[in-house]
Enzyme design. Structure first.
Site, PDB file in Angstrom:
ATOM      1  N   MET A  94      -8.770   8.344   0.023  1.00 20.99           N
ATOM      2  CA  MET A  94      -9.592   8.704   1.142  1.00 20.99           C
ATOM      3  C   MET A  94     -10.067  10.038   0.954  1.00 20.99           C
ATOM      4  O   MET A  94      -9.529  10.725   0.295  1.00 20.99           O
ATOM      5  CB  MET A  94      -8.802   8.690   2.422  1.00 20.99           C
ATOM      6  CG  MET A  94      -8.284   7.205   2.626  1.00 20.99           C
ATOM      7  SD  MET A  94      -7.192   7.330   4.175  1.00 20.99           S
ATOM      8  CE  MET A  94      -6.269   5.576   4.071  1.00 20.99           C
TER       9      MET A  94
ATOM     10  N   HIS B  78      -1.352  -1.279  -4.152  1.00 21.99           N
ATOM     11  CA  HIS B  78      -2.696  -1.075  -3.546  1.00 21.99           C
ATOM     12  C   HIS B  78      -2.580   0.444  -3.366  1.00 21.99           C
ATOM     13  O   HIS B  78      -1.688   1.190  -2.755  1.00 21.99           O
ATOM     14  CB  HIS B  78      -2.529  -1.802  -2.270  1.00 21.99           C
ATOM     15  CG  HIS B  78      -3.968  -1.623  -1.412  1.00 21.99           C
ATOM     16  ND1 HIS B  78      -5.251  -2.407  -1.735  1.00 21.99           N
ATOM     17  CD2 HIS B  78      -4.263  -0.758  -0.361  1.00 21.99           C
ATOM     18  CE1 HIS B  78      -5.881  -1.914  -0.742  1.00 21.99           C
ATOM     19  NE2 HIS B  78      -5.571  -1.096  -0.173  1.00 21.99           N
TER      20      HIS B  78
ATOM     21  N   GLY C 201      -0.502   1.784   9.627  1.00 18.48           N
ATOM     22  CA  GLY C 201       0.106   1.401  10.820  1.00 18.48           C
ATOM     23  C   GLY C 201      -0.780   1.282  12.114  1.00 18.48           C
ATOM     24  O   GLY C 201      -0.237   0.988  13.164  1.00 18.48           O
TER      25      GLY C 201
ATOM     26  N   ASP D  81      -4.782   3.628  -1.968  1.00 17.76           N
ATOM     27  CA  ASP D  81      -5.758   4.007  -1.205  1.00 17.76           C
ATOM     28  C   ASP D  81      -6.131   5.437  -1.265  1.00 17.76           C
ATOM     29  O   ASP D  81      -5.438   6.281  -1.288  1.00 17.76           O
ATOM     30  CB  ASP D  81      -5.329   3.848   0.287  1.00 17.76           C
ATOM     31  CG  ASP D  81      -5.044   2.543   0.710  1.00 17.76           C
ATOM     32  OD1 ASP D  81      -5.976   1.813   0.914  1.00 17.76           O
ATOM     33  OD2 ASP D  81      -3.839   2.075   1.182  1.00 17.76           O
TER      34      ASP D  81
ATOM     35  N   SER E 183       0.982  -1.152   0.211  1.00 16.84           N
ATOM     36  CA  SER E 183      -0.061   0.042  -0.138  1.00 16.84           C
ATOM     37  C   SER E 183       0.867   1.125   0.099  1.00 16.84           C
ATOM     38  O   SER E 183       1.818   1.307   0.864  1.00 16.84           O
ATOM     39  CB  SER E 183      -0.799  -0.034   1.377  1.00 16.84           C
ATOM     40  OG  SER E 183      -1.227   1.196   1.226  1.00 16.84           O
TER      41      SER E 183
ATOM     42  N   HIS F 170      -8.364   0.937  -3.959  1.00 18.30           N
ATOM     43  CA  HIS F 170      -9.310   0.856  -2.713  1.00 18.30           C
ATOM     44  C   HIS F 170      -9.995   2.041  -2.312  1.00 18.30           C
ATOM     45  O   HIS F 170      -9.318   3.186  -1.823  1.00 18.30           O
ATOM     46  CB  HIS F 170      -8.532   0.445  -1.299  1.00 18.30           C
ATOM     47  CG  HIS F 170      -9.196   0.213  -0.176  1.00 18.30           C
ATOM     48  ND1 HIS F 170      -8.552   0.046   1.025  1.00 18.30           N
ATOM     49  CD2 HIS F 170     -10.617   0.367   0.113  1.00 18.30           C
ATOM     50  CE1 HIS F 170      -9.566  -0.158   2.030  1.00 18.30           C
ATOM     51  NE2 HIS F 170     -10.706   0.098   1.393  1.00 18.30           N
TER      52      HIS F 170
ATOM     53  N   MET G 135     -12.092   4.574  -0.452  1.00 11.52           N
ATOM     54  CA  MET G 135     -12.778   4.946   1.062  1.00 11.52           C
ATOM     55  C   MET G 135     -13.491   6.267   0.781  1.00 11.52           C
ATOM     56  O   MET G 135     -13.117   7.162   1.177  1.00 11.52           O
ATOM     57  CB  MET G 135     -11.651   4.764   1.869  1.00 11.52           C
ATOM     58  CG  MET G 135     -11.137   3.530   2.019  1.00 11.52           C
ATOM     59  SD  MET G 135      -9.883   3.336   3.162  1.00 11.52           S
ATOM     60  CE  MET G 135      -8.741   3.484   1.748  1.00 11.52           C
TER      61      MET G 135
ATOM     62  N   ASP H  55      -6.557  -6.568   4.333  1.00  7.58           N
ATOM     63  CA  ASP H  55      -5.740  -4.928   4.528  1.00  7.58           C
ATOM     64  C   ASP H  55      -5.916  -4.527   5.897  1.00  7.58           C
ATOM     65  O   ASP H  55      -6.986  -4.367   6.458  1.00  7.58           O
ATOM     66  CB  ASP H  55      -6.603  -4.307   3.632  1.00  7.58           C
ATOM     67  CG  ASP H  55      -6.184  -2.776   3.467  1.00  7.58           C
ATOM     68  OD1 ASP H  55      -4.809  -2.639   3.935  1.00  7.58           O
ATOM     69  OD2 ASP H  55      -6.808  -1.831   2.494  1.00  7.58           O
TER      70      ASP H  55
ATOM     71  N   MET I  75     -11.145  -6.272   5.375  1.00  3.06           N
ATOM     72  CA  MET I  75     -10.485  -4.924   6.436  1.00  3.06           C
ATOM     73  C   MET I  75     -10.073  -5.567   7.840  1.00  3.06           C
ATOM     74  O   MET I  75     -11.019  -6.115   8.513  1.00  3.06           O
ATOM     75  CB  MET I  75     -11.320  -3.642   6.759  1.00  3.06           C
ATOM     76  CG  MET I  75     -11.366  -2.824   5.313  1.00  3.06           C
ATOM     77  SD  MET I  75     -10.246  -2.349   4.445  1.00  3.06           S
ATOM     78  CE  MET I  75      -8.992  -1.567   5.590  1.00  3.06           C
TER      79      MET I  75
HETATM   80  C1  DX5 Z   1      -6.240   1.678   5.749  1.00  2.33           C
HETATM   81  C2  DX5 Z   1      -5.645   1.241   4.281  1.00  2.33           C
HETATM   82  C3  DX5 Z   1      -4.676   0.425   4.234  1.00  2.33           C
HETATM   83  C4  DX5 Z   1      -3.125   0.883   5.041  1.00  2.33           C
HETATM   84  C5  DX5 Z   1      -2.456  -0.361   5.482  1.00  2.33           C
HETATM   85  O1  DX5 Z   1      -7.397   2.307   5.800  1.00  2.33           O
HETATM   86  O2  DX5 Z   1      -6.765   0.756   3.699  1.00  2.33           O
HETATM   87  O3  DX5 Z   1      -4.354  -0.054   2.817  1.00  2.33           O
HETATM   88  O4  DX5 Z   1      -2.420   1.332   3.921  1.00  2.33           O
HETATM   89  O5  DX5 Z   1      -1.674   0.131   6.308  1.00  2.33           O
HETATM   90  P1  DX5 Z   1      -0.914  -0.863   7.070  1.00  2.33           P
HETATM   91  O6  DX5 Z   1      -0.587  -2.159   6.194  1.00  2.33           O
HETATM   92  O7  DX5 Z   1       0.375  -0.083   7.659  1.00  2.33           O
HETATM   93  O8  DX5 Z   1      -2.007  -1.248   8.196  1.00  2.33           O
HETATM   94 ZN    ZN Z   2      -6.289   0.135   1.593  1.00  2.00          ZN
END
Ligand code: DX5
Ligand code: ZN
Length: 240
Positions: free
Chosen positions: A45, A41, A159, A43, A16, A80, A82, A193, A151
């Site tokens: 948001m 990946h 993190g 993300d 990601s 992904h 969101m 994820d 998820m």
């Molecule tokens: C969180 C994201 C993830 C995120 C995962 O909302 O969808 O893709 O980057 O990060 P780690 O692997 O650090 O948990």
């Molecule tokens: Zn994600």
């Protein structure tokens, strides 16, 4: 003939870029691909569906030329979403070179329509399940889903710590996929994820995941190759 288990034994690592250096994204993507990433990946948001704001179709388009292996073959961009609403932005990501587009069912008023829209745009369609979201959203749409994303953290930030109830949910999703594959023969990926690291990836794979998103676990280390190799070594134990 191969035993049925071996069919789903392809494991994919999808770093990601949320935890990458945003000031050098192209370079970061090329580095994880050189280290063996199977997908990128991405993300997205919106500071509305989740409390954070990241990147959109223009960044996807800018990264598309970087998402290829040394031999020129394409690495999928796994978007992904969101964001809420979902539909308006889907064609933009398809035009920007996304290969997979996943969304959260709570973010769409018409889940079936959104899945159709993603596929009509030429992408694979995924449904994403937050830790407290029921898999029952899949009941009537399994024939339109190419990927199920479980998820294992609440979305919005990298993190965070892996939420263990995701393991039972992966197992349940895996059962649903087996029933559907029996009917259609079509492959459906089971992705996880959040909080995935070398020290829990084998247990997550045993629960049924075949595609592993990892952000901080990879980009938080200086040696991407060593980190990806450590994850693959753990996954190899699952095959034994
Ligand atoms: C969180 C994201 C993830 C995120 C995962 O909302 O969808 O893709 O980057 O990060 P780690 O692997 O650090 O948990
Ligand atoms: Zn994600």
């Amino acid at each position: 003939m191969c035993p049925p288990e071996s069919v789903s034994m392809t494991f994919r690592l999808a770093p990601s870029i949320l935890s990458a250096d945003f000031a050098s994204l192209g370079e970061e993507v090329r580095a994880v691909i050189a280290a063996g990433a199977d997908a990128i990946h991405f993300d997205v948001m919106d500071n509305h569906f989740v409390p954070n704001l990241t990147i959109g179709p223009m960044v996807c388009e800018a990264l598309r030329p970087h998402c290829k292996r040394a031999d020129g073959s394409k690495i999928p961009i796994d978007v992904h979403l969101m964001v809420k609403p979902v539909d308006r932005i889907v064609p933009d990501f398809a035009k920007a070179g996304a290969d997979i587009i996943s969304f959260h069912p709570e973010a769409s008023d018409h889940v079936d329509r959104t899945l159709g829209l993603i596929r009509e745009s030429g992408c694979k369609a995924g449904l994403v399940f937050n830790p407290a979201t029921s898999l029952s959203y899949l009941d009537y749409v399994m024939d339109k889903v190419d990927l199920i994303l479980i998820m294992s953290v609440n979305p919005g930030f990298g993190g965070q710590k892996f939420i263990p109830s995701a393991l039972a949910k992966l197992a349940e999703a895996k059962k649903r996929i087996a029933v559907q594959v029996e009917k259609s023969g079509r492959e459906i990926w089971l992705e996880v994820d959040g909080g995935v690291k070398a020290d829990n990836i084998a247990d997550i794979a045993r629960a049924g995941a075949d595609t592993f998103v990892a952000g901080s676990a990879i980009f938080g280390q200086s040696d991407y190759l060593a980190t990806i190799n450590a994850m693959r070594a753990e996954l190899a134990k699952v095959r034994e």
